[in-house]
Design an enzyme around this catalytic site. Structure first.
Site, mmCIF file in Angstrom:
data_model
loop_
_atom_site.group_PDB
_atom_site.id
_atom_site.type_symbol
_atom_site.label_atom_id
_atom_site.label_comp_id
_atom_site.label_asym_id
_atom_site.label_seq_id
_atom_site.Cartn_x
_atom_site.Cartn_y
_atom_site.Cartn_z
ATOM 1 N N ASP A 10 0.858 -1.198 0.000
ATOM 2 C CA ASP A 10 0.000 0.000 0.000
ATOM 3 C C ASP A 10 0.895 1.250 0.000
ATOM 4 O O ASP A 10 0.855 2.081 0.915
ATOM 5 C CB ASP A 10 -0.956 0.021 1.209
ATOM 6 C CG ASP A 10 -0.239 0.126 2.556
ATOM 7 O OD1 ASP A 10 -0.839 0.690 3.507
ATOM 8 O OD2 ASP A 10 0.933 -0.317 2.648
ATOM 9 N N ASN A 40 -2.487 2.982 3.283
ATOM 10 C CA ASN A 40 -1.928 4.290 3.671
ATOM 11 C C ASN A 40 -2.759 5.437 3.092
ATOM 12 O O ASN A 40 -2.967 6.457 3.743
ATOM 13 C CB ASN A 40 -0.478 4.393 3.202
ATOM 14 C CG ASN A 40 0.467 3.621 4.123
ATOM 15 O OD1 ASN A 40 0.313 3.665 5.346
ATOM 16 N ND2 ASN A 40 1.407 2.892 3.538
ATOM 17 N N THR A 129 2.917 -6.000 2.778
ATOM 18 C CA THR A 129 3.357 -4.845 3.573
ATOM 19 C C THR A 129 2.230 -3.834 3.764
ATOM 20 O O THR A 129 2.484 -2.668 4.089
ATOM 21 C CB THR A 129 4.562 -4.151 2.914
ATOM 22 O OG1 THR A 129 4.156 -3.684 1.610
ATOM 23 C CG2 THR A 129 5.747 -5.097 2.768
ATOM 24 N N PHE A 171 -1.084 -0.395 12.294
ATOM 25 C CA PHE A 171 -1.970 0.071 11.231
ATOM 26 C C PHE A 171 -2.414 -1.046 10.275
ATOM 27 O O PHE A 171 -3.606 -1.175 9.992
ATOM 28 C CB PHE A 171 -1.272 1.195 10.456
ATOM 29 C CG PHE A 171 -2.075 1.748 9.318
ATOM 30 C CD1 PHE A 171 -1.830 1.323 8.012
ATOM 31 C CD2 PHE A 171 -3.085 2.670 9.535
ATOM 32 C CE1 PHE A 171 -2.582 1.824 6.954
ATOM 33 C CE2 PHE A 171 -3.840 3.172 8.493
ATOM 34 C CZ PHE A 171 -3.587 2.750 7.201
ATOM 35 N N ASN A 172 -1.492 -1.813 9.715
ATOM 36 C CA ASN A 172 -1.866 -2.816 8.706
ATOM 37 C C ASN A 172 -2.904 -3.802 9.239
ATOM 38 O O ASN A 172 -3.837 -4.185 8.542
ATOM 39 C CB ASN A 172 -0.637 -3.598 8.230
ATOM 40 C CG ASN A 172 0.255 -2.794 7.303
ATOM 41 O OD1 ASN A 172 -0.204 -1.819 6.704
ATOM 42 N ND2 ASN A 172 1.518 -3.168 7.209
ATOM 43 N N HIS A 245 9.663 0.333 8.291
ATOM 44 C CA HIS A 245 8.988 -0.950 8.533
ATOM 45 C C HIS A 245 9.104 -1.951 7.374
ATOM 46 O O HIS A 245 9.659 -3.025 7.519
ATOM 47 C CB HIS A 245 7.480 -0.716 8.788
ATOM 48 C CG HIS A 245 7.160 0.308 9.817
ATOM 49 N ND1 HIS A 245 7.294 0.108 11.180
ATOM 50 C CD2 HIS A 245 6.676 1.566 9.681
ATOM 51 C CE1 HIS A 245 6.903 1.189 11.834
ATOM 52 N NE2 HIS A 245 6.528 2.086 10.960
ATOM 53 N N ASP A 246 8.526 -1.609 6.233
ATOM 54 C CA ASP A 246 8.253 -2.608 5.190
ATOM 55 C C ASP A 246 9.475 -3.283 4.582
ATOM 56 O O ASP A 246 9.438 -4.485 4.287
ATOM 57 C CB ASP A 246 7.392 -1.970 4.084
ATOM 58 C CG ASP A 246 6.008 -1.610 4.593
ATOM 59 O OD1 ASP A 246 5.364 -0.734 3.998
ATOM 60 O OD2 ASP A 246 5.572 -2.214 5.599
#
Ligand code: RIB
Ligand code: CA
Length: 315
Positions: A10, A40, A129, A171-172, A245-246
């Site tokens: 995303d 996102n 991700t 969030f994810n 993060h991803d």
């Protein structure tokens, strides 16, 4: 032999670096295609950003497939407050060029299913991700692919670390906890990078400077958008840089020695209330639950950023 991946994402600043890292490591990673999910920002924005990143990498031949624009059950939640209106805002204010290419006709969920079914058994790795809506939909539409998949590598969740979108949830997972719960209960071979590890991978000023100066042609553009990405998290957490993060998912596929983890049982809370979207790991195996994920908890942040810079410099 290179690991064949479908990257479900995303984009999103950190998704963008994950895409570039994968494209910059052809000896280790073969990107079969990008599948995109709303997260996102809206699906339209995340698709546009995936195409933008491929254009930045001069890899517009890589196919992009648009997926689910919203979660399975709950209402959509996006993160413009972190990623800006475009989802890939920059510190300079100059957005990446508008892509000349478009997403393919096929839906991302069908692409995931067809690709896994048409590939040699256990030869395709799915990297996720963003919110897990596309992955959950694919597993629900075609349960046979779960055992045909080599592995599923997820950026998501928070175990000892607090959440970023609620005190409890990452969030994810929070965007689509029902999808996340079905994915963690699917039986797929899962490796999960939650905040316990990604919070160790911070974009410090020195690292941002090194990306700007040593990561080749794309380095300056990446540094410009990561400079923007840094702003929200640095002011929110008071840290010396936002966690990247991803790319942890792709970096692990390139060099597993960068990280350490343990197999444990992970559950996702889908009950309404303060723990909605929380990921709970049975860290000390105090329940009878069967371990369902390799939970990554430690890593070498210096070597992580060195890898990113080295691989981006080849684009
Ligand atoms: O919570 C961080 C995660 O949510 C990252 O994947 C970021 O890109 C957003 O998707
Ligand atoms: Ca993401």
């Amino acid at each position: 032999m290179a690991t064949k991946i479908i990257l479900d994402c995303d984009p999103g600043h950190d998704d963008a670096v994950a895409i570039l890292l994968a494209l910059g490591a052809p000896a280790h990673i073969e990107v079969l295609g990008l599948t995109v999910v709303g997260g996102n920002v809206s699906l339209q924005g995340t698709v546009t950003n995936a195409l933008r990143v491929l254009m930045l990498a001069n890899r517009e031949e890589v196919a992009v497939y648009a997926g689910c624009p919203r979660p399975l059950v709950r209402e959509m939640v996006t993160a413009e407050h972190v990623h800006g209106e475009s989802g890939l805002d920059t510190a300079s204010g100059e957005l990446l060029a508008v892509p000349k290419t478009t997403a393919r006709e096929k839906h991302a969920v069908n692409y995931i299913i067809d690709t896994i079914r048409q590939s040699e058994s256990k030869s395709v790795t799915l990297v996720a991700t963003g919110p897990l809506t596309n992955v959950a939909a694919a597993f629900a539409m075609a349960p046979d692919i779960v055992d045909e998949l080599k592995q599923l590598v997820i950026m998501g969740g928070a175990f000892h670390e607090p959440g970023n979108i609620t005190p409890a949830a990452e969030f994810n997972i929070y965007v689509d906890p029902h999808a996340a719960r079905s994915v963690f209960e699917s039986g797929a071979a899962i490796t999960v990078f939650g905040f316990d590890i990604t919070h160790q991978m911070r974009i410090t000023p020195a690292r941002l400077k090194s990306i700007q100066n040593n990561a080749g042609r794309t380095g300056k553009v990446v540094a410009d958008f990561l400079d923007f990405f840094n702003q929200y998290d640095m002011s929110k957490y008071g840290w010396d840089g936002a966690p990247l993060h991803d790319p942890c998912t792709v970096a692990w596929l390139i060099d597993p020695t960068l990280f350490e983890g343990s197999q444990m049982a992970v559950t996702v809370d889908t009950t309404d209330g303060p723990n909605f979207g929380r990921t709970v790991a049975d860290w000390y195996a105090v329940t009878e639950q069967k371990p369902n994920a390799l939970v990554i908890s430690h890593g070498d942040s210096d070597r992580f950023f060195e890898l990113i810079i080295k691989r981006l410099a080849t684009l």
